[in-house]
Write an enzyme that holds these catalytic residues in place. Structure first.
Site, mmCIF file in Angstrom:
data_model
loop_
_atom_site.group_PDB
_atom_site.id
_atom_site.type_symbol
_atom_site.label_atom_id
_atom_site.label_comp_id
_atom_site.label_asym_id
_atom_site.label_seq_id
_atom_site.Cartn_x
_atom_site.Cartn_y
_atom_site.Cartn_z
ATOM 1 N N ASN A 119 0.856 -1.194 0.000
ATOM 2 C CA ASN A 119 0.000 0.000 0.000
ATOM 3 C C ASN A 119 0.888 1.238 0.000
ATOM 4 O OD1 ASN A 119 0.463 0.842 2.892
ATOM 5 N ND2 ASN A 119 -0.317 -1.236 3.205
ATOM 6 N N LYS A 143 -12.349 -2.676 17.990
ATOM 7 C CA LYS A 143 -11.015 -3.204 18.300
ATOM 8 C C LYS A 143 -10.674 -3.113 19.787
ATOM 9 C CE LYS A 143 -9.265 -2.512 13.704
ATOM 10 N NZ LYS A 143 -8.147 -2.972 12.898
ATOM 11 N N PHE A 179 -4.639 3.522 14.504
ATOM 12 C CA PHE A 179 -4.791 4.554 13.478
ATOM 13 C C PHE A 179 -5.894 4.115 12.533
ATOM 14 C CE2 PHE A 179 -1.230 7.701 13.496
ATOM 15 C CZ PHE A 179 -0.715 7.355 14.727
ATOM 16 N N LYS A 181 8.309 -18.006 -9.452
ATOM 17 C CA LYS A 181 7.712 -16.894 -10.190
ATOM 18 C C LYS A 181 6.578 -17.392 -11.101
ATOM 19 C CE LYS A 181 8.675 -13.128 -13.289
ATOM 20 N NZ LYS A 181 9.508 -12.694 -14.386
ATOM 21 N N ASP A 229 -4.858 -6.177 5.217
ATOM 22 C CA ASP A 229 -5.900 -6.978 5.860
ATOM 23 C C ASP A 229 -5.849 -8.427 5.396
ATOM 24 O OD1 ASP A 229 -7.005 -4.966 7.417
ATOM 25 O OD2 ASP A 229 -8.100 -4.156 5.706
ATOM 26 N N PRO A 249 -3.843 -11.592 10.823
ATOM 27 C CA PRO A 249 -4.205 -11.328 12.228
ATOM 28 C C PRO A 249 -4.340 -9.823 12.429
ATOM 29 C CG PRO A 249 -1.871 -11.908 12.023
ATOM 30 C CD PRO A 249 -2.501 -12.143 10.682
ATOM 31 N N ASP A 250 -5.340 -9.417 13.215
ATOM 32 C CA ASP A 250 -5.465 -7.990 13.538
ATOM 33 C C ASP A 250 -4.580 -7.743 14.763
ATOM 34 O OD1 ASP A 250 -6.246 -5.453 14.524
ATOM 35 O OD2 ASP A 250 -8.059 -5.588 13.302
ATOM 36 N N ILE A 251 -3.424 -7.148 14.513
ATOM 37 C CA ILE A 251 -2.414 -7.000 15.573
ATOM 38 C C ILE A 251 -2.924 -6.058 16.659
ATOM 39 C CG2 ILE A 251 0.030 -6.545 16.017
ATOM 40 C CD1 ILE A 251 0.397 -6.679 12.899
HETATM 41 O O1 C5P Z 1 -9.141 -2.100 10.347
HETATM 42 P P1 C5P Z 1 -8.132 -1.133 9.893
HETATM 43 O O2 C5P Z 1 -7.039 -1.727 9.055
HETATM 44 O O3 C5P Z 1 -8.673 0.125 9.267
HETATM 45 O O4 C5P Z 1 -7.466 -0.626 11.257
HETATM 46 C C1 C5P Z 1 -6.390 0.192 11.282
HETATM 47 C C2 C5P Z 1 -5.656 0.047 12.564
HETATM 48 O O5 C5P Z 1 -5.490 -1.317 12.891
HETATM 49 C C3 C5P Z 1 -4.240 0.577 12.452
HETATM 50 O O6 C5P Z 1 -3.867 1.043 13.729
HETATM 51 C C4 C5P Z 1 -3.460 -0.624 12.051
HETATM 52 O O7 C5P Z 1 -2.082 -0.504 12.412
HETATM 53 C C5 C5P Z 1 -4.143 -1.725 12.821
HETATM 54 N N1 C5P Z 1 -4.127 -3.027 12.169
HETATM 55 C C6 C5P Z 1 -3.377 -4.050 12.704
HETATM 56 N N2 C5P Z 1 -3.401 -5.290 12.129
HETATM 57 C C7 C5P Z 1 -4.134 -5.526 11.033
HETATM 58 C C8 C5P Z 1 -4.914 -4.489 10.458
HETATM 59 C C9 C5P Z 1 -4.866 -3.253 11.049
HETATM 60 O O8 C5P Z 1 -2.688 -3.833 13.703
HETATM 61 N N3 C5P Z 1 -4.133 -6.725 10.489
#
Ligand code: C5P
Length: 400
Positions: free
Chosen positions: A208, A342, A324, A286, A276, A304-306
């Site tokens: 990104n 979250k 953020f 390749k 995501d 994983p959503d860290i």
């Molecule tokens: O859900 P979204 O991606 O918009 O959320 C953004 C926030 O979640 C940011 O603080 C980003 O660093 C954190 N995040 C994360 N792990 C992910 C996706 C987002 O820590 N897989």
């Protein structure tokens, strides 16, 4: 206060040298001792006599001054300090430092010292923006040199832009931070930053547009308040700050692992733009066109959503967890919902629609969402946003 701190102050030859006299006075007011060193060019701007009078010490000027060598060798001089400060740091001094020249007393001391070095650059805006200076700056950063400023504004030469030496009080704040005596001393903060790269095959990846600028500025601002910072960064386009523990990762999964390994922490700030999704059927070799005209189908798995993981971790959860939210519409509503979803304490939300120029740009306009609702901040340089946020974080941890 800087009680009993010893500063070796190298004064370069620039119009900003007059501010160094004020710097000496204020450092001494705070209890520091200042040993001044002047380059030949500096003597064109301030006199050794006034410098010596303010420092209440001899001014060192010449590498081949035998009397100096008899009193104190240049190696000893370079090390009998807690911090070496170069103010003003001219383009020439920066170039010498970056390339390891040692042809006068100042450059030799900078080569010989075993102490941290903080520079306050000052020069004409064109000279500052010149690719050679920017190259030297990146090299110095890479060498761990601390940089204070420069500021943007009207310059003595009549031009406007970055290049003006930082204000004396800002240089003193940077000195304070470099000596580790800021309000966040003893606190540990994890900061994630930059984009992640999710491989498709060994040569292609999904990424990104995050530059990592805001996370980097925030890590630097927290460091400047004296915090120990674990900086977990994806492949960002700006270099990581000096004086923080840098943990480089590529994928979201690696970032999650690095964050888990960095605990315990007093606060965790998630400025990274984490993908995501990752490509579940990434190829080990390749991918090639097979002539059939059919494009390969990528299959995705959720990363994983860290942030949510840390915010919901129960025992050992950092006292403050900040996420953020980069949004393109309904910023406040979406960010408020994200904060609840979250379970983090704050969300720093911003509008990253292309027309705002925020993503990859130098400025940011944020809305801070806390328990108390949404606070709209003015559009500010990312460095400034970082300083404001860092000081709010310090307050929230009771360290402000
Ligand atoms: O859900 P979204 O991606 O918009 O959320 C953004 C926030 O979640 C940011 O603080 C980003 O660093 C954190 N995040 C994360 N792990 C992910 C996706 C987002 O820590 N897989």
């Amino acid at each position: 206060m800087l009680t009993n701190k010893r500063i070796l102050l190298i004064i370069g030859g620039g119009i900003a040298a007059f501010k160094s006299l004020d710097l000496i006075r204020r450092l001494r007011d705070q209890g520091a001792s200042v040993t001044p060193v002047m380059t030949k060019a500096a003597e064109e701007f301030v006199t050794p006599l006034s410098t010596s009078a303010l420092a209440a010490q001899k001014v060192y000027r010449d590498l081949f001054d035998l009397t100096d060598e008899a009193e104190m060798g240049h190696i000893e001089l370079s090390r009998a300090a807690d911090l070496v400060v170069v103010a003003p740091a001219t383009a020439d001094l920066m170039a010498k430092m970056a390339h390891g020249h040692a042809n006068d007393l100042a450059s030799t001391l900078l080569m010989a010292t075993d102490k941290r070095v903080l520079i306050a650059p000052a020069m004409n805006v064109r000279m500052w923006e010149h690719p050679a200076t920017q190259r030297n700056l990146a090299m110095l950063r890479g060498d761990g040199v601390l940089i204070a400023g420069p500021d943007e504004g009207n310059m003595a030469c009549g031009e406007y832009g970055p290049g003006r030496m930082s204000e004396v009080l800002d240089i003193i704040a940077a000195i304070d931070a470099a000596l580790g005596d800021g309000p966040m001393k003893g606190r540990h903060v994890i900061v994630t930053s930059g984009p992640t790269h999710e491989p498709i095959d060994p040569v292609r990846y999904i990424a990104n547009r995050s530059s990592g600028a805001q996370g980097t500025a925030l890590a630097a601002a927290l460091r400047d308040l004296g915090a120990r910072v674990s900086f977990v960064t994806g492949p960002a386009s700006v270099p990581p700050p000096a004086g923080v523990d840098v943990i480089r990762v590529e994928t979201a999964a690696q970032m999650a692992e690095a964050v888990a390994a960095a605990h315990p922490a007093d606060a965790a700030i998630f400025a990274a733009a984490v993908a995501d999704w990752r490509v579940e059927n990434a190829s080990g070799s390749k991918m090639k066109k097979d002539g059939s005209g059919t494009a390969p189908a990528l299959e995705f798995a959720e990363n994983p959503d860290i942030l949510a993981g840390v915010a919901q971790m129960g025992e050992g959860r950092p006292k403050l967890v900040v996420g953020f939210a980069a949004e393109t519409d309904d910023v406040v509503a979406n960010a408020t919902a994200k904060r609840a979803r979250k379970s983090c304490d704050w969300i720093v939300a911003n509008d990253v629609s292309p027309e705002t120029g925020i993503m990859g740009g130098h400025e940011n306009r944020i809305v801070l969402i806390t328990d108390d609702g949404a606070e709209e901040w003015p559009r500010l340089p990312k460095d400034e946003v970082a300083r404001w946020l860092a000081s709010r974080i310090a307050t929230a941890l009771g360290a402000g």
